[in-house]
Write a protein that holds these residues in place. Sequence first.
Motif, PDB file in Angstrom:
ATOM      1  N   THR A  69       0.930  42.532  64.697  1.00  0.00           N
ATOM      2  CA  THR A  69       1.290  41.251  65.295  1.00  0.00           C
ATOM      3  C   THR A  69       0.493  39.928  65.080  1.00  0.00           C
ATOM      4  O   THR A  69       0.866  38.756  65.454  1.00  0.00           O
ATOM      5  CB  THR A  69       1.258  41.211  66.972  1.00  0.00           C
ATOM      6  OG1 THR A  69      -0.212  41.379  67.251  1.00  0.00           O
ATOM      7  CG2 THR A  69       1.835  42.405  67.748  1.00  0.00           C
ATOM      8  N   GLN A  86       0.058  36.846  63.094  1.00  0.00           N
ATOM      9  CA  GLN A  86       1.377  35.681  62.747  1.00  0.00           C
ATOM     10  C   GLN A  86       0.916  34.754  61.790  1.00  0.00           C
ATOM     11  O   GLN A  86       1.720  34.084  61.209  1.00  0.00           O
ATOM     12  CB  GLN A  86       1.806  34.812  64.147  1.00  0.00           C
ATOM     13  CG  GLN A  86       2.224  35.737  65.169  1.00  0.00           C
ATOM     14  CD  GLN A  86       2.680  34.826  66.408  1.00  0.00           C
ATOM     15  OE1 GLN A  86       2.237  33.687  66.302  1.00  0.00           O
ATOM     16  NE2 GLN A  86       3.109  35.499  67.527  1.00  0.00           N
ATOM     17  N   ARG A 103      10.094  31.324  69.103  1.00  0.00           N
ATOM     18  CA  ARG A 103      10.220  32.807  69.302  1.00  0.00           C
ATOM     19  C   ARG A 103       9.278  33.396  68.369  1.00  0.00           C
ATOM     20  O   ARG A 103       9.506  34.282  67.692  1.00  0.00           O
ATOM     21  CB  ARG A 103      11.380  33.336  68.848  1.00  0.00           C
ATOM     22  CG  ARG A 103      12.784  32.820  69.930  1.00  0.00           C
ATOM     23  CD  ARG A 103      13.997  33.384  69.422  1.00  0.00           C
ATOM     24  NE  ARG A 103      14.216  34.869  70.011  1.00  0.00           N
ATOM     25  CZ  ARG A 103      15.024  35.624  69.599  1.00  0.00           C
ATOM     26  NH1 ARG A 103      16.378  35.218  69.145  1.00  0.00           N
ATOM     27  NH2 ARG A 103      15.261  36.641  70.103  1.00  0.00           N
ATOM     28  N   LYS A 104       7.908  32.741  68.349  1.00  0.00           N
ATOM     29  CA  LYS A 104       6.806  33.304  67.469  1.00  0.00           C
ATOM     30  C   LYS A 104       6.353  34.694  67.585  1.00  0.00           C
ATOM     31  O   LYS A 104       5.646  35.279  66.751  1.00  0.00           O
ATOM     32  CB  LYS A 104       5.772  32.269  67.621  1.00  0.00           C
ATOM     33  CG  LYS A 104       6.146  30.757  67.207  1.00  0.00           C
ATOM     34  CD  LYS A 104       4.912  29.993  67.070  1.00  0.00           C
ATOM     35  CE  LYS A 104       5.219  28.599  66.640  1.00  0.00           C
ATOM     36  NZ  LYS A 104       5.797  27.888  67.824  1.00  0.00           N
ATOM     37  N   ASN A 105       6.832  35.162  68.735  1.00  0.00           N
ATOM     38  CA  ASN A 105       6.446  36.571  68.937  1.00  0.00           C
ATOM     39  C   ASN A 105       7.090  37.455  68.248  1.00  0.00           C
ATOM     40  O   ASN A 105       6.833  38.566  68.045  1.00  0.00           O
ATOM     41  CB  ASN A 105       6.800  36.802  70.643  1.00  0.00           C
ATOM     42  CG  ASN A 105       8.160  36.885  71.060  1.00  0.00           C
ATOM     43  OD1 ASN A 105       8.813  35.649  70.651  1.00  0.00           O
ATOM     44  ND2 ASN A 105       8.784  37.807  71.628  1.00  0.00           N
ATOM     45  N   CYS A 106       8.388  36.993  67.670  1.00  0.00           N
ATOM     46  CA  CYS A 106       9.026  37.699  66.692  1.00  0.00           C
ATOM     47  C   CYS A 106       8.233  37.793  65.228  1.00  0.00           C
ATOM     48  O   CYS A 106       8.763  38.540  64.515  1.00  0.00           O
ATOM     49  CB  CYS A 106      10.323  37.439  66.538  1.00  0.00           C
ATOM     50  SG  CYS A 106      11.411  37.481  67.921  1.00  0.00           S
TER      51      CYS A 106
END
Length: 287
Positions: free
Chosen positions: A241, A243, A274-277
């Motif tokens: 995860t 980023q 949607r930085k969690n993507c």
Amino acid sequence: MEKTMQMEIIKKLTAGIGMPDVFSSLQKAVDDPRTQIMRKAAYGWDGGPEDFPVRRYHPKTRLYCALLHAADTYPFYKEKGIPYTVYCDTMEDIARRAVLYRKQNGEYGLTMDDAIWLRHHLGGKLFRLGQLQFQLFSMFPYPVLEEGGYMHFAENAKTLLPEGTPLLNIHIPAKSILTPDECDRSFIQAKEFFSRFFPEHHAKAFFCFSWLLYPDMRRLLPDTSNIVQFAGRFSIIGKSTDQSEALRRIYGKRFRKNADYPCRTALQKAALHRKNCLGVACGIIML
């Protein structure tokens, strides 16, 4: 290598990679014994990456040393029979990075990270074939990336590709055209190239470690996206995860507030909230 021949190679190379104006200043540095540029080039990449003397050089000196080292690498290409076009396309990465440095700092040069990265090109281990770069590579120890929970790998991947397995590591240069047709051409070229020039490597798979492969990226882009279609070629064997690389590649850097992020491209707009993507993944294509 005899100095006159070395400079002839560099003169042709700098013209071929779009930096002919660098040659004259490099020639002056070579002719001035006070610069010790030949000695610096010869020893700049000695030892491990964390100890390279080139790390301590001035940015312009790093560039000169990279070009001198590139000339020293040419006989390796010639002896192998590797086409000059591949040599020029591969070493063009020096120019791309030097031009970017000039845009940011007003003169040609290379950053420390640039110089360290270029060790693969200068050592005859990485080659640009079409839109992609391919590196002679061996599977790293899995615990290196699993330590601290950074990345988890599928157990069957460890059995299929144990540590030390010969691979072809794929890198995606900035501004590469990743259309399906262009990618097909690069993969076909790579299979032919390494089979012909490095048959002893016996690569078992193409390997790629990239933010482009992170599975959740597909939620930000249409199925027709070049990124989605490129990622779809790979079987994902590990993901994280983290980023940082995705944010740097998409936005140039990480910003403190959402309002400061640029929103010029479709991907920049889609990823903003949607930085969690975003993340990074390892993928393979078996050979």
